[in-house]
Every structure is written in structure tokens, then in C-alpha cells.
Design a protein around this motif. Sequence first.
Motif, short mmCIF file in Angstrom:
data_model
loop_
_atom_site.label_atom_id
_atom_site.label_comp_id
_atom_site.label_asym_id
_atom_site.label_seq_id
_atom_site.Cartn_x
_atom_site.Cartn_y
_atom_site.Cartn_z
N GLY A 423 78.92 33.24 25.64
CA GLY A 423 78.26 33.79 24.46
C GLY A 423 79.08 34.89 23.82
O GLY A 423 79.19 34.97 22.59
N VAL A 424 79.68 35.76 24.65
CA VAL A 424 80.52 36.84 24.15
C VAL A 424 81.75 36.27 23.45
O VAL A 424 82.14 36.74 22.36
CB VAL A 424 80.94 37.78 25.30
N PHE A 425 82.35 35.25 24.06
CA PHE A 425 83.55 34.62 23.47
C PHE A 425 83.22 34.00 22.11
O PHE A 425 83.98 34.16 21.14
CB PHE A 425 84.10 33.56 24.42
N ILE A 426 82.11 33.29 22.05
CA ILE A 426 81.74 32.60 20.80
C ILE A 426 81.45 33.62 19.70
O ILE A 426 81.86 33.43 18.54
CB ILE A 426 80.54 31.68 21.03
N LEU A 427 80.75 34.70 20.03
CA LEU A 427 80.47 35.74 19.05
C LEU A 427 81.77 36.32 18.50
O LEU A 427 81.93 36.52 17.28
CB LEU A 427 79.63 36.84 19.68
N ALA A 428 82.73 36.58 19.40
CA ALA A 428 84.01 37.16 18.98
C ALA A 428 84.85 36.15 18.19
O ALA A 428 85.61 36.54 17.29
CB ALA A 428 84.79 37.63 20.20
N THR A 429 84.70 34.86 18.51
CA THR A 429 85.55 33.83 17.90
C THR A 429 84.99 33.31 16.59
O THR A 429 85.71 33.20 15.59
CB THR A 429 85.73 32.66 18.88
N LEU A 430 83.71 32.96 16.58
CA LEU A 430 83.09 32.36 15.40
C LEU A 430 82.32 33.38 14.57
O LEU A 430 81.84 33.06 13.48
CB LEU A 430 82.15 31.23 15.82
N SER A 431 82.17 34.60 15.08
CA SER A 431 81.47 35.69 14.37
C SER A 431 80.02 35.35 14.03
O SER A 431 79.52 35.72 12.97
CB SER A 431 82.24 36.06 13.08
N VAL A 432 79.37 34.63 14.93
CA VAL A 432 77.95 34.30 14.78
C VAL A 432 77.26 34.65 16.09
O VAL A 432 77.72 34.25 17.16
CB VAL A 432 77.74 32.81 14.45
N HIS A 433 76.14 35.39 16.01
CA HIS A 433 75.44 35.80 17.22
C HIS A 433 74.75 34.59 17.87
O HIS A 433 74.23 33.72 17.17
CB HIS A 433 74.39 36.86 16.89
N PRO A 434 74.76 34.55 19.22
CA PRO A 434 74.11 33.41 19.91
C PRO A 434 72.66 33.18 19.49
O PRO A 434 72.22 32.03 19.40
CB PRO A 434 74.21 33.82 21.39
N PHE A 435 71.91 34.25 19.24
CA PHE A 435 70.52 34.07 18.81
C PHE A 435 70.44 33.40 17.43
O PHE A 435 69.44 32.76 17.10
CB PHE A 435 69.79 35.41 18.78
N ALA A 436 71.50 33.56 16.63
CA ALA A 436 71.52 32.95 15.30
C ALA A 436 71.89 31.47 15.36
O ALA A 436 71.29 30.64 14.68
CB ALA A 436 72.49 33.70 14.39
N TYR A 437 72.90 31.13 16.18
CA TYR A 437 73.33 29.72 16.23
C TYR A 437 72.55 28.88 17.23
O TYR A 437 72.60 27.65 17.18
CB TYR A 437 74.83 29.60 16.50
N ALA A 438 71.80 29.53 18.14
CA ALA A 438 71.10 28.79 19.19
C ALA A 438 70.22 27.66 18.67
O ALA A 438 70.24 26.55 19.22
CB ALA A 438 70.28 29.75 20.05
N PRO A 439 69.43 27.86 17.60
CA PRO A 439 68.59 26.75 17.12
C PRO A 439 69.39 25.53 16.66
O PRO A 439 68.86 24.41 16.65
CB PRO A 439 67.83 27.37 15.93
N TYR A 440 70.66 25.75 16.28
CA TYR A 440 71.49 24.66 15.78
C TYR A 440 72.44 24.10 16.83
O TYR A 440 73.10 23.08 16.59
CB TYR A 440 72.29 25.13 14.56
N ALA A 441 72.55 24.75 17.99
CA ALA A 441 73.34 24.22 19.10
C ALA A 441 72.47 23.22 19.85
O ALA A 441 72.11 23.41 21.02
CB ALA A 441 73.82 25.36 20.01
N ILE A 442 72.14 22.16 19.17
CA ILE A 442 71.08 21.25 19.59
C ILE A 442 71.38 20.59 20.93
O ILE A 442 70.50 20.48 21.80
CB ILE A 442 70.83 20.20 18.49
N MET A 443 72.62 20.16 21.13
CA MET A 443 72.93 19.49 22.39
C MET A 443 72.80 20.44 23.57
O MET A 443 72.37 20.04 24.66
CB MET A 443 74.35 18.92 22.36
N ASN A 444 73.10 21.71 23.36
CA ASN A 444 73.12 22.66 24.46
C ASN A 444 71.75 22.95 25.05
O ASN A 444 71.64 23.30 26.22
CB ASN A 444 73.77 23.97 24.01
N TYR A 445 70.69 22.83 24.24
CA TYR A 445 69.35 23.04 24.81
C TYR A 445 68.56 21.75 24.97
O TYR A 445 67.58 21.72 25.70
CB TYR A 445 68.55 24.07 23.99
#
Length: 483
Positions: A423-445
Motif C-alpha cells: 500500500g505504501v509503495f502504490i501510494l508513492a508510485t501512483l499517488s493515489v491513497h489505498p482507501f481511494a483506489y480500493a473500491p476500483y481494485a476489484i480483483m483484489n477484494y
Amino acid sequence: MKENHLKNQEDIEVPFYLAIIPMIIMVGVMAVTIIKFEGSPHVPLFVGAGVAAFIAWKLGYRWDVIEEGAYNGIRLALPAILIIIMVGMTIGSWIGGGIVATMIYYGLKIITPSLFLVSICVICAIVSLAIGSSWSTMGTIGVAGMGIGISMGIPAPMVAGAIISGSYFGDKMSPLSDTTNLAAGITGTDLFAHIRHMFYTTIPGIVLALAVYFFLGRKFAGASINAEEINGVLKALQENFVISPWLLLVPLAVILLVVKKVPAVPALGAGIFLGWMCHAFVQGNPLAEAVNTLHDGFAIETGNKLVDDLFNRGGIGDMMYTVSLAIIAMTFGGIMERTGMLKAIVGQILKFARSAGSLIAATIASAFFTNATASEQYVSILLPGRMYANAYREKKLHSKNLSRALEDGGTITSALVPWNTCGVFILATLSVHPFAYAPYAIMNYSVPIIAMIMAFLGWKVEFMTEEQVKELEEKEARQTGTA
């Protein structure tokens, strides 16, 4: 040695409240090390192993017994370590041979504005399958995809979700992935049997994700695309590699070997050899360079940062982080297992997990819980993998049920935890907070949910025959030197 009631060390029972102490201390040190100091999980695991050894010694375990547990844990990881080393060689040879470049080149060609979310998800899946790394894919293709998607007016969390879903699909299903190899190796499961068994939970997850991305992307069909970044990548690939669809025969050959159920080591060996041949004779590089790439990894300077970041990797040396982590984690797990601490912890959990379905669900939940507490993806595979191994055997569940559950609950959910390394890596890399992208990371949940439903329904839950149980016992006896 004085004779006392501790002569038979197997009779020493570890109370639950003592057995859980090494886990609590390890998680605490892990949280501080990773979140505050941005360090690696190696030292926290070593601290946990030391605490476990001290408690066992105070309870009456002799040091030679504790040491035996540590070494036995490492021995169980050796098959996975061998494959991980071969994976590093495969990545180096495939990058040097132009195979990865060819896959990325043709993948980028399919992007269209009307299907951007679907396309970027598929491209990330292809790249991640080719290199076995979700992080490298997100840090290169993902960064480019974010710029392209935002320029088309698509919300950043939506674009990030599609990138993450595709990247983790490829990471999860690739025989080159370190997490895939860890899950298979730690449970004693054949690598390709593990991957085939994951199809039942992962394919529905990615299909669902693509369907949602197709639906969401329809309103962006009229957007224009800034192709500058894509053209820059394509140009760099063409200038530095021989791009040919014939090179796709190499991954297809490995896939064919998988389908034919060839064991992992010879299948990967064939992939390494073919990649090396392409490096030396198709790309026209010196033989010495092709050989050295197998150890040192591939190195290139194209002038395009995205391409350089993606392609400067591979080789045996690139895998030593994962190898050392596996050794230390298995030292911790081996001590916990040999001294009865894992048994005490699992015993409490199994009071609520009596059926095969509830056991698999408990494994998935434990892997996610480890992601949320230990803040490290690898640990979410390694620790639950050893904790539940005996419980699966007692219920005669095939080990590939365990390996699949570890990936369904561990590998892909790590991206959903903001304080996890992923989660820390993705925030630093894509500049989107996990709570923001989580609803759209459909495969992951969706995959963990699908896996739990399948477990309770008993669908694609495979049991061992008596002959398989006997073969497993003989194999572990040989590995631990007790045969």
C-alpha cells in the motif's frame, strides 16, 4: 545429562498466552521497522525467532531441539529457494532476449480511448505475467497509464484500480513471481499445480473486474489520448531490441510445458535456455554478456526512464532479498512449529474452524490479518503457511488448497492495506491513497470473497488419497532427515 520430567521434549506444552508473545513482539517490531523506519521485514522476523527461542528455552527445551526446529524450517524452504533463483535467471534471460520487450510492445499497441480501463488492466496483466512483479509493472507501465488516463479525464482512483487489478493478476499467476513460488514452496506444492488450482478463484475475479471496467469506461469513449508517453516507450523498445512475434514462442513453450504437467525446475530450465539463446543469437549480444546476465541481471540505458526502470532487473542477485527473507521467516516458523507454539495458536483458531471450508476461510482471513498487522506481503504467506500445514494434512486436504488460500488472502489483499509495504509503495508510485483506489481494485477484494464462497460450498476443494498422504509423509521425512 540429568534425567528429569523434560526428558521427552515432546511432552512440553506451551500455553497459548506464551505462544502468542513472539508473534505480538514480531508484529510490533515489524510495524515500527516498516512504517516508521521504512526498513525491511528481515530483522523483525529475526527478533521474533529470538524471542520464540528464549521462551522455548525457559520452558525447558534444549538448545539442540530449538536449533533443529530452525534448520528443519529452512530445509522445507529449499525447493522454493531453488525455484526463486531460477526465476531470477529466467527474468534476466527473457529481458535480454527481447521476449519481455516484445510482449510489452504488442500490449501497448492495443490501447484505445474507448477501452482504456480494460486495456490498461490487460496490459499490466501481460507485463506482470512476463516479469512476475506487480511492483515493477505498477512502477513503470502503471505510472505511464496514470498519466494517460488522467489526461483523458478518467478519475485517478479508477485508473489506479485497473492498474492494480491487472498487475496483481499477473503477479499471482506468473511462474516467475516470488510470492507465487513462496506459496507453492512453503506448502510443498508443485508450482504449476498451484497455479492451475488458482485459476478457479482468480479467473472469475479478473473477469468480473474487466466487466466492471468495460462498464465504467463507456462514458470516456469520446476522450482523446495523449500518445506521447506510449510512443516514447515504443520507440525505445524498437531502438534497443529486435521485436518479433516469433519471440512469443518462448513463453508459449513454457506454457505448453505447464499444460503437459512438466515439473517446475525443468520447465523453468527450458525457459532460461531459450531466453539465453534469444539473448545471444536473436538480439546479437556477446555470449559473455548473455551468461553474466543470468547472475547480474540485465542492464540498459535507453534514455527513456520508464523503459530503464522496467528492464534493469533480473538475475540471481535480484532474488537474494526474497531468498534471505524466506530463510529467516522459516527459521522463525521452524522454531515456533518445533516447540509447539504454532500448535497452541492454531489450536485456538481451529476451535472455530472444524470443517474444510471453515479452515480454508480461516486461512484466507489469517493471511489478510497478517497483511494488516505485520505490514508485509511475504510474511502473510510464510507464517500462515506453516501455521496451518498440519491442520490441512489432518483433514486430508491437498496442499494446493492451502497454497491457493495463502495467495487469495495474502498476495492480493496487501494492496488494500495503507500501512502495508504494498500500500505504501502504490501510494508513492501512483499517488493515489489505498482507501481511494480500493473500491476500483476489484480483483483484489473479489478473489478472497469468491474463494471463501467456494470453500464453504466445497467446490474445487480437493482432498488427498491415502497414497498421497503416505507420499507426503515420506517426502517430508526425507527433507527433514528423519527418514
